[in-house]
Design an enzyme around this catalytic site. Structure first.
Site, PDB file in Angstrom:
ATOM      1  N   THR A  48      20.856   1.735  14.179  1.00  0.00           N
ATOM      2  CA  THR A  48      19.743   2.921  14.095  1.00  0.00           C
ATOM      3  C   THR A  48      19.072   2.907  12.804  1.00  0.00           C
ATOM      4  O   THR A  48      19.604   2.533  11.768  1.00  0.00           O
ATOM      5  CB  THR A  48      20.639   4.145  14.197  1.00  0.00           C
ATOM      6  N   GLU A  49      17.803   2.890  12.778  1.00  0.00           N
ATOM      7  CA  GLU A  49      16.851   2.788  11.930  1.00  0.00           C
ATOM      8  C   GLU A  49      17.176   3.560  10.676  1.00  0.00           C
ATOM      9  O   GLU A  49      16.641   3.350   9.506  1.00  0.00           O
ATOM     10  CB  GLU A  49      15.348   3.392  12.271  1.00  0.00           C
ATOM     11  N   ASN A  50      17.860   4.582  10.798  1.00  0.00           N
ATOM     12  CA  ASN A  50      18.138   5.422   9.629  1.00  0.00           C
ATOM     13  C   ASN A  50      19.530   4.929   8.783  1.00  0.00           C
ATOM     14  O   ASN A  50      20.001   5.596   7.903  1.00  0.00           O
ATOM     15  CB  ASN A  50      18.340   7.111   9.893  1.00  0.00           C
ATOM     16  N   GLY A  51      19.684   3.820   8.932  1.00  0.00           N
ATOM     17  CA  GLY A  51      20.754   3.096   7.991  1.00  0.00           C
ATOM     18  C   GLY A  51      22.147   2.788   8.443  1.00  0.00           C
ATOM     19  O   GLY A  51      22.868   3.043   7.564  1.00  0.00           O
ATOM     20  N   SER A  90      17.201  -1.532   6.133  1.00  0.00           N
ATOM     21  CA  SER A  90      17.178  -1.117   7.418  1.00  0.00           C
ATOM     22  C   SER A  90      15.978  -1.835   8.495  1.00  0.00           C
ATOM     23  O   SER A  90      16.093  -2.346   9.461  1.00  0.00           O
ATOM     24  CB  SER A  90      17.383   0.261   7.819  1.00  0.00           C
TER      25      SER A  90
END
Lengths: 224, 252
Positions: A48-51, A90
């Site tokens: 997930t892009e938020n880490g 990320s």
């Protein structure tokens, strides 16, 4: 027999093409349904892009952790083996070509693989792009999951996108409620037609010249 | 002796002038330094340029700063969300300027500023309207556009723990933009749940080394933690789980 499969069946169909060991980003919205159909006995790592790598399913209601969310800002869990990282790392995973598969929604996909999924360009609309442009050009295989037709019956597969582009020549394959299409140097090729759909009926629906996909290109991750 | 700790959030945001460019950490509500933002609202600085992934959620934190009309311009990737009504209203009324940046370019532009990079070529956005007017180049057969760093006067970030040298550790996906923003501002102000004794953070686990931090303030433990252990019992906004139904609408 019908000409459409439902969204969950479509998510299951996408999941079937994701091999064990893949690093996968499912974006936000409908593509996140794919996670429900990844086989339990295989290790497929969700990004997930938020880490977070190693994202797990939503928690029970009493175990919601506001510090642990997905790109859609919904509560998720972290699986054993998960890793957290900051935003530049990320997006290095995307832009640097480290992700094997991403699954995105679409307003339009062109027969050269251009993707439009972030803006309708409508006057007065508030634009928001998020990570869509990075995902579209970053993952090794870019899968689109969408209905073939808009609510008003317009085909989303087009000769050239009229909506603002997210990425140029970036889409690998389009999974729709009517059929699965590969993006090839010769335009869209029908990989699999659901129900009563045929290459001919799909050509009529989309107004595009379609052909049957080459069986040799059936392996997932075929490049365009 | 180096001691970057300050006694309260008022001291933490003291001296931020009108017209400042301020990076604010967080992805949605996760990692958003709400206590520092509240202090900034009380402090009164206006005409601000804010750098954040989003443009505020609900009526608290960044959304509250926007509602007070303290923000002239916002640089972000995803302003429109199901709960971004404050920004939506200001934008439609022409009362806030928006620079929309693809999220990965936003992160890398921040990272570049902190790393002293003059500019970089990114493949993200090539051929789209967000790359219009940017210098383009083909390198090894691939197309790129030139992206410049985003620097700030101040960064407000939220972390789990810090020590008096400014070393920080984060929690889960609340890390997000904090570590890169801390590097990209002339002055970085960190709020932490707890300030711990120097030497008690594992050096192997420090995410933001203290060199990047100027002020540090403790704001108390999050409602969903007890002595550092996750206990739950809250909704996604951190309110007691019985206070309101959890918002399940998806941003798309």
């Amino acid at each position: 027999m019908s000409t459409r499969i439902d969204r969950n069946e479509l998510a299951e169909r996408v999941a079937a093409d994701i091999p064990e060991g893949s690093y996968v980003n499912l974006g936000i919205g409908a593509p996140t349904l794919v996670a429900n159909y990844l086989p339990d006995d295989q290790e497929i790592i969700l990004h997930t892009e938020n880490g977070l790598l190693g994202m797990g399913p939503a928690p029970d209601a009493d175990r919601i952790d506001p510090d642990l969310i997905n790109a859609g800002k919904q509560p998720v869990t972290a699986l054993p083996g998960a890793a957290y990282f900051h935003h530049a790392d990320s997006f290095a995973m995307m832009r640097g070509g480290h992700l094997d598969v991403c699954v995105l929604g679409a307003f339009q996909v062109s027969e050269t693989g251009d993707l439009a999924n972030w803006s309708t360009g409508a006057p007065g609309a508030i634009p928001a792009v998020g990570g869509a442009m990075d995902l579209a050009i970053g993952a090794k295989s870019v899968y689109v999951m969408t209905d073939l037709l808009t609510k008003t019956g317009e085909p989303k597969l087009v000769a050239a996108c009229t909506y603002p582009l997210t990425g140029v020549a970036c889409v690998t394959r389009v999974y729709t409620d009517h059929a699965v299409f590969d993006v090839t140097p010769d335009g869209f090729a029908v990989r699999e037609a659901f129900g009563e759909n045929t290459v001919e009926s799909l050509s009529e629906l989309t107004g595009l010249t379609l052909r049957e996909a080459d069986a040799a290109a059936a392996t997932s991750g075929s490049e365009t | 002796m180096i001691d970057k700790t300050v006694p309260d959030v008022e001291a933490a945001v003291a001296g931020i002038p009108d017209g400042a460019t301020i990076m604010i950490g967080g992805f949605g509500r996760a990692g958003q330094p709400v206590e520092l933002i509240d202090a900034l609202i009380a402090q009164g600085a206006g005409d601000l340029t804010i750098v954040n992934n989003n443009a505020g959620n609900g009526d608290t934190g960044l959304a509250a700063l926007l509602a007070k009309k303290r923000v002239r311009k916002i640089i972000c990737s995803f302003p429109r969300q199901h709960d971004s009504w404050v920004f939506d209203g200001l934008y439609r009324a022409g009362e806030i300027e928006l620079e929309l940046v693809p999220q990965g370019n936003l992160a890398e532009r921040i990272r570049a500023a902190g790393a002293g990079i003059g500019a970089f070529f990114s493949p993200t956005g090539v051929g789209t309207e967000l790359a219009e007017g940017k210098e383009a180049r083909e390198i090894d057969g691939r197309s790129y556009v030139l992206e410049y760093p985003i620097k700030a006067d101040f960064a407000l970030v939220s972390a789990l723990q810090g020590d008096r040298w400014g070393n920080l550790v984060y929690r889960e996906t609340a890390r997000n933009f904090g570590p890169i923003m801390a590097t990209a501002a002339a002055s970085t102000i960190a709020q932490v749940d707890e300030i711990v004794e120097l030497g008690s953070l594992d050096p192997e686990a420090v995410v933001t080394p203290g060199i990047f931090v100027d002020r540090l303030v403790a704001v108390g433990e999050r409602a969903w933690l007890d002595d550092g252990v996750f206990v739950g019992g809250v909704d996604i906004e951190g309110r007691p789980a019985t206070a309101a139904p959890t918002q399940t609408e998806v941003d798309q």
